[in-house]
Design an enzyme around this catalytic site. Structure first.
Site, PDB file in Angstrom:
ATOM      1  N   TYR A   1      -1.733  -0.618  11.507  1.00 58.27           N
ATOM      2  CA  TYR A   1      -3.098  -0.994  11.867  1.00 58.27           C
ATOM      3  C   TYR A   1      -3.541  -0.172  13.075  1.00 58.27           C
ATOM      4  CZ  TYR A   1      -1.650  -4.772   8.826  1.00 58.27           C
ATOM      5  OH  TYR A   1      -1.151  -5.476   7.780  1.00 58.27           O
TER       6      TYR A   1
ATOM      7  N   VAL B   1       0.390  -8.349   6.873  1.00 57.74           N
ATOM      8  CA  VAL B   1       0.080  -9.573   7.618  1.00 57.74           C
ATOM      9  C   VAL B   1       0.954 -10.755   7.199  1.00 57.74           C
ATOM     10  CG1 VAL B   1      -2.283  -8.892   8.244  1.00 57.74           C
ATOM     11  CG2 VAL B   1      -1.884 -10.204   6.138  1.00 57.74           C
TER      12      VAL B   1
ATOM     13  N   TYR C   1      -5.940  -5.848  -6.450  1.00 55.53           N
ATOM     14  CA  TYR C   1      -5.424  -5.539  -5.111  1.00 55.53           C
ATOM     15  C   TYR C   1      -4.800  -6.784  -4.459  1.00 55.53           C
ATOM     16  CZ  TYR C   1      -5.826  -5.197  -0.050  1.00 55.53           C
ATOM     17  OH  TYR C   1      -5.566  -5.274   1.289  1.00 55.53           O
TER      18      TYR C   1
ATOM     19  N   LYS D   1       0.829  -1.222   0.000  1.00 53.97           N
ATOM     20  CA  LYS D   1       0.000   0.000   0.000  1.00 53.97           C
ATOM     21  C   LYS D   1       0.861   1.270   0.000  1.00 53.97           C
ATOM     22  CE  LYS D   1      -4.077  -2.118   2.249  1.00 53.97           C
ATOM     23  NZ  LYS D   1      -3.993  -3.447   2.805  1.00 53.97           N
TER      24      LYS D   1
HETATM   25  N1  GLU Z   1      -4.307  -9.111   1.454  1.00 56.98           N
HETATM   26  C1  GLU Z   1      -4.618  -8.788   2.815  1.00 56.98           C
HETATM   27  C2  GLU Z   1      -6.072  -8.409   2.963  1.00 56.98           C
HETATM   28  O1  GLU Z   1      -6.577  -7.674   2.195  1.00 56.98           O
HETATM   29  C3  GLU Z   1      -3.722  -7.701   3.275  1.00 56.98           C
HETATM   30  C4  GLU Z   1      -3.872  -7.463   4.734  1.00 56.98           C
HETATM   31  C5  GLU Z   1      -2.723  -6.743   5.348  1.00 56.98           C
HETATM   32  O2  GLU Z   1      -1.549  -7.082   5.160  1.00 56.98           O
HETATM   33  O3  GLU Z   1      -3.047  -5.789   6.070  1.00 56.98           O
HETATM   34  O4  GLU Z   1      -6.756  -8.826   3.837  1.00 56.98           O
END
Ligand code: GLU
Length: 310
Positions: free
Chosen positions: A246, A264, A196, A73
């Site tokens: 987060y 994650v 995504y 991101k």
């Molecule tokens: N591909 C994961 C999702 O969309 C990414 C989550 C993450 O790393 O925050 O749930």
């Protein structure tokens, strides 16, 4: 006071960080909606520091590729800002910490389809949609960006893992449909989510990620030349500090004092402005979704070196 410039030699520190923080037992958790992540051994631990002057210091499993997940991101936001027309992406996504889970539906409903920031899933879906207007295969464009900045062809998309995650993506699809309903998504919801998820499934090593993130420590100058203006690089760093970990961004800022972005897959990319980019990776996560051992190691590294933005 120890500053970035007179920090002690890095090799022995990084080796000691690995010795101290490599997990000795299976603690924490892995996300259930991404089956491929469950197969990674719990005791993986790697760290790499790419300095502004071009050196790279490593220790542990710094050369093993892992799934970058949400660290992507940071780079899709950089690509969206590179496109110019920054006002258009900023009119579709805010810059405030969310205070809720990264994949929360509730906040998006209450706030009429404008995501709180580009680092929660709803925000990243909007950024992806924005990129897809110009480049329909935004995930492959991201891969090229990352390979260029990492300085080699190493990064790749784990297409099997992406397909697997896609079949467990009801929540991300729900977010995309919400965004569509609020007229904040232009492409079909399914296309945006698929793209995504492929971005999240990019595999990179700590060394590659640290090198790829260097432009954020060097006022926008990456390994391949100018990536962003100084002001845009500053803004991404600010969003990392306030929204990158987060719902634990406050705790991370308290303990580490540096802008970071977590995924994650267990990776964390951290920026020491003017000095270096750091990537640490260990797969088991705490209750907020951040790498357990990685967060501990970064707090320790910051204490030992004095690296902090404060
Ligand atoms: N591909 C994961 C999702 O969309 C990414 C989550 C993450 O790393 O925050 O749930």
């Amino acid at each position: 006071m120890t500053t970035a410039l007179d920090a002690p030699p890095l090799d022995p520190i990084l080796d000691d960080i690995v010795r101290t923080h490599r997990p000795q037992r299976e603690a924490g958790s892995v996300p259930t909606h991404i089956p491929s992540l469950a197969a990674v051994p719990y005791n993986r631990f790697g760290i790499a520091v790419a300095t502004a002057s071009g050196d790279v210091f490593t220790s542990g499993d710094a050369h093993i590729p892992f799934s970058i997940q949400s660290i992507s991101k940071v780079f899709t936001l950089a690509m969206a800002l590179q496109r110019g027309g920054t006002s258009s992406v900023w009119s579709r996504v805010l810059r405030e910490p969310s205070g809720t889970a990264f994949n929360s539906l509730v906040q998006l409903e209450v706030e009429h389809g404008i995501p709180r920031n580009p680092f929660i899933n709803a925000g990243a879906l909007v950024v992806t949609d924005h990129l897809m207007e110009e480049t329909p295969d935004a995930a492959s464009a991201l891969l090229r960006f990352l390979a260029r900045e990492a300085g080699g062809p190493g990064p790749f998309i784990d297409e099997a893992a992406a397909a697997n995650e896609l079949s467990n993506s009801s929540r991300n699809l729900a977010l995309a449909h919400f965004l569509k309903d609020f007229r904040n998504l232009r492409q079909p919801a399914e296309f945006v989510v698929e793209n995504y998820v492929r971005q999240c499934s990019i595999m990179m090593t700590c060394v590659e990620l640290a090198r790829a993130g260097l432009f954020l420590a060097r006022e926008g100058h990456g390994t391949s030349g100018t990536v962003l203006s100084r002001n845009e690089a500053k803004r991404i760093g600010s969003i990392m500090l306030t929204c990158g970990m987060y719902d634990a961004a406050g705790e991370f800022a308290f303990r580490v004092g540096l802008p970071g972005k977590s995924g994650v897959g267990g990776g964390i990319l951290v920026i020491v402005p003017g000095h270096c980019a750091i990537c640490v990776w260990s797969p088991r996560l705490d209750a907020k979704g951040n790498s357990l051992a990685g967060s501990e190691a970064l707090a320790d590294l910051s204490d030992r070196t004095g690296w902090s933005v404060f």
